[in-house]
Design an enzyme around this catalytic site. Structure first.
Site, PDB file in Angstrom:
ATOM      1  N   HIS A   1      -8.416 -11.352  -3.217  1.00 51.34           N
ATOM      2  CA  HIS A   1      -8.983 -11.991  -2.032  1.00 51.34           C
ATOM      3  C   HIS A   1     -10.514 -11.888  -1.978  1.00 51.34           C
ATOM      4  CE1 HIS A   1      -4.848 -11.709  -0.634  1.00 51.34           C
ATOM      5  NE2 HIS A   1      -5.147 -12.368   0.467  1.00 51.34           N
TER       6      HIS A   1
ATOM      7  N   CYS B   1      -2.102 -10.162  -8.259  1.00 53.33           N
ATOM      8  CA  CYS B   1      -2.337  -9.309  -7.094  1.00 53.33           C
ATOM      9  C   CYS B   1      -2.500  -7.896  -7.639  1.00 53.33           C
ATOM     10  CB  CYS B   1      -1.130  -9.395  -6.161  1.00 53.33           C
ATOM     11  SG  CYS B   1      -1.205  -8.266  -4.763  1.00 53.33           S
TER      12      CYS B   1
ATOM     13  N   ASP C   1       1.162 -13.890  -5.590  1.00 53.02           N
ATOM     14  CA  ASP C   1       0.258 -13.014  -4.828  1.00 53.02           C
ATOM     15  C   ASP C   1       0.884 -12.763  -3.455  1.00 53.02           C
ATOM     16  OD1 ASP C   1      -2.355 -11.627  -4.493  1.00 53.02           O
ATOM     17  OD2 ASP C   1      -2.625 -13.061  -2.885  1.00 53.02           O
ATOM     18  N   SER C   2       0.391 -11.716  -2.797  1.00 52.34           N
ATOM     19  CA  SER C   2       0.874 -11.416  -1.451  1.00 52.34           C
ATOM     20  C   SER C   2       0.455 -12.501  -0.455  1.00 52.34           C
ATOM     21  CB  SER C   2       0.315 -10.072  -1.002  1.00 52.34           C
ATOM     22  OG  SER C   2      -1.093 -10.137  -1.001  1.00 52.34           O
TER      23      SER C   2
ATOM     24  N   CYS D   1      -9.535  -6.979  -6.094  1.00 53.26           N
ATOM     25  CA  CYS D   1      -8.537  -7.551  -5.193  1.00 53.26           C
ATOM     26  C   CYS D   1      -8.800  -9.046  -5.214  1.00 53.26           C
ATOM     27  CB  CYS D   1      -8.695  -7.002  -3.777  1.00 53.26           C
ATOM     28  SG  CYS D   1      -7.667  -7.873  -2.582  1.00 53.26           S
TER      29      CYS D   1
HETATM   30  N1  DGL Z   1      -4.603  -9.813  -3.148  1.00 49.55           N
HETATM   31  C1  DGL Z   1      -4.053  -8.528  -3.289  1.00 49.55           C
HETATM   32  C2  DGL Z   1      -4.764  -7.714  -4.343  1.00 49.55           C
HETATM   33  O1  DGL Z   1      -5.294  -8.275  -5.281  1.00 49.55           O
HETATM   34  C3  DGL Z   1      -3.854  -7.675  -2.082  1.00 49.55           C
HETATM   35  C4  DGL Z   1      -3.838  -8.271  -0.770  1.00 49.55           C
HETATM   36  C5  DGL Z   1      -2.952  -7.542   0.170  1.00 49.55           C
HETATM   37  O2  DGL Z   1      -3.317  -6.478   0.676  1.00 49.55           O
HETATM   38  O3  DGL Z   1      -1.889  -8.094   0.394  1.00 49.55           O
HETATM   39  O4  DGL Z   1      -4.778  -6.509  -4.267  1.00 49.55           O
END
Ligand code: DGL
Length: 276
Positions: free
Chosen positions: A197, A74, A11-12, A195
């Protein structure tokens, strides 16, 4: 043939830990390597080229570490980089390896939730503009009249990455985007948190969504889809190592990762810093 391969989860930043947590709960026997590119997060506001380059570097690193199977946990990386990595990079590096994303399993699950076909998608700007969810929905439900409303929430990832998810500032931005999506289509009965997060903002999100709306978090969907994938691909499953270990790598501060990671995983996390 190598038979000691951990499963790579990328993931980022910290968001993918919400996926890892559910994967390790459903499939506890395997070994996992989690890689968070915390130094370069967020990806959601970056261009195709940049997201592809960063994601490819992460996948190459996980391959070097012995992973034959990598999950892009991600949505932004799945939306902007997965296809090129699958079509160009994997065949070039080693056609036996596999890289999977999170969008298709999420779209597959939709049918089990929506009753009226009105769907809301909360995601990063990158995922929204890529139209990947819309394309996947068209592909999987051809001819069905679904009404899909996307909402980009650019502040949500920075709030989570900076541990501000419970602050009044977070409440403001959560309310802003949740009201927008329901103003656009008051009939939405299913909302995907597209997302990784966003589950960390779930308490705040629940305060603003209308009653009776199903909220989909991706962790369990991805875990079940991985389980089914491994059943369908015994040749890949056979190579996976099984001592139940999870190793964590970050491109930023180990101390910060360990503190945040332990909270996400509800278990002690010890990370190692690496460069991509
Ligand atoms: N967690 C990432 C996602 O599922 C994106 C987070 C980011 O913007 O880095 O899209």
């Amino acid at each position: 043939m190598e038979t000691d391969c951990p499963i790579g989860v990328f993931d980022s930043g910290y968001g993918g830990l919400t996926i890892l947590k559910d994967i390790t709960r459903e499939l506890p026997g395997y070994d996992y390597i989690y890689l968070g590119d915390n130094a370069r997060t967020p990806y959601g506001t970056r261009s195709y080229d940049v997201v592809y380059k960063y994601t490819r570097q992460a996948v190459e690193k996980l391959f070097e570490m012995g992973c034959h199977l990598v999950i892009l946990a991600c949505n932004t990386a799945s939306a902007k980089a997965l296809r090129t990595i699958q079509q160009v990079d994997v065949p070039r590096i080693d056609p036996e390896r596999r890289v999977l994303g999170v969008i298709r399993p999420s779209v597959e699950a939709l049918a089990g939730f929506t009753r009226n076909g009105h769907i809301g998608i909360m995601a990063t700007r990158g995922t929204v503009t890529s139209r990947s969810y819309l394309l996947e929905i068209e592909k999987l439900y051809p001819g069905k009249t679904l009404r899909v409303t996307q909402e980009a929430c650019p502040m949500w990832v920075p709030l989570v990455e900076n541990d501000e998810q419970d602050s009044p500032g977070a409440a403001f931005f959560v309310q802003q985007h949740v009201s927008r999506v329901f103003n656009e289509d008051p009939g939405i009965d299913t909302l995907i948190l597209a997302c990784t997060h966003y589950p960390l903002l779930r308490v705040q999100i629940d305060r603003y969504i209308p009653e009776g709306v199903a909220v989909i978090e991706q962790g369990m969907l991805i875990a079940r889809s991985l389980q089914a994938y491994l059943r369908r691909h015994p040749g890949i499953e056979w190579r996976l190592s099984r001592s139940g270990q999870i190793s964590y790598y970050t491109t930023e501060s180990e101390e910060m990762f360990d503190r945040m990671g332990s909270r996400f995983m509800q278990a002690p996390v010890r990370s190692v810093r690496i460069e991509l």
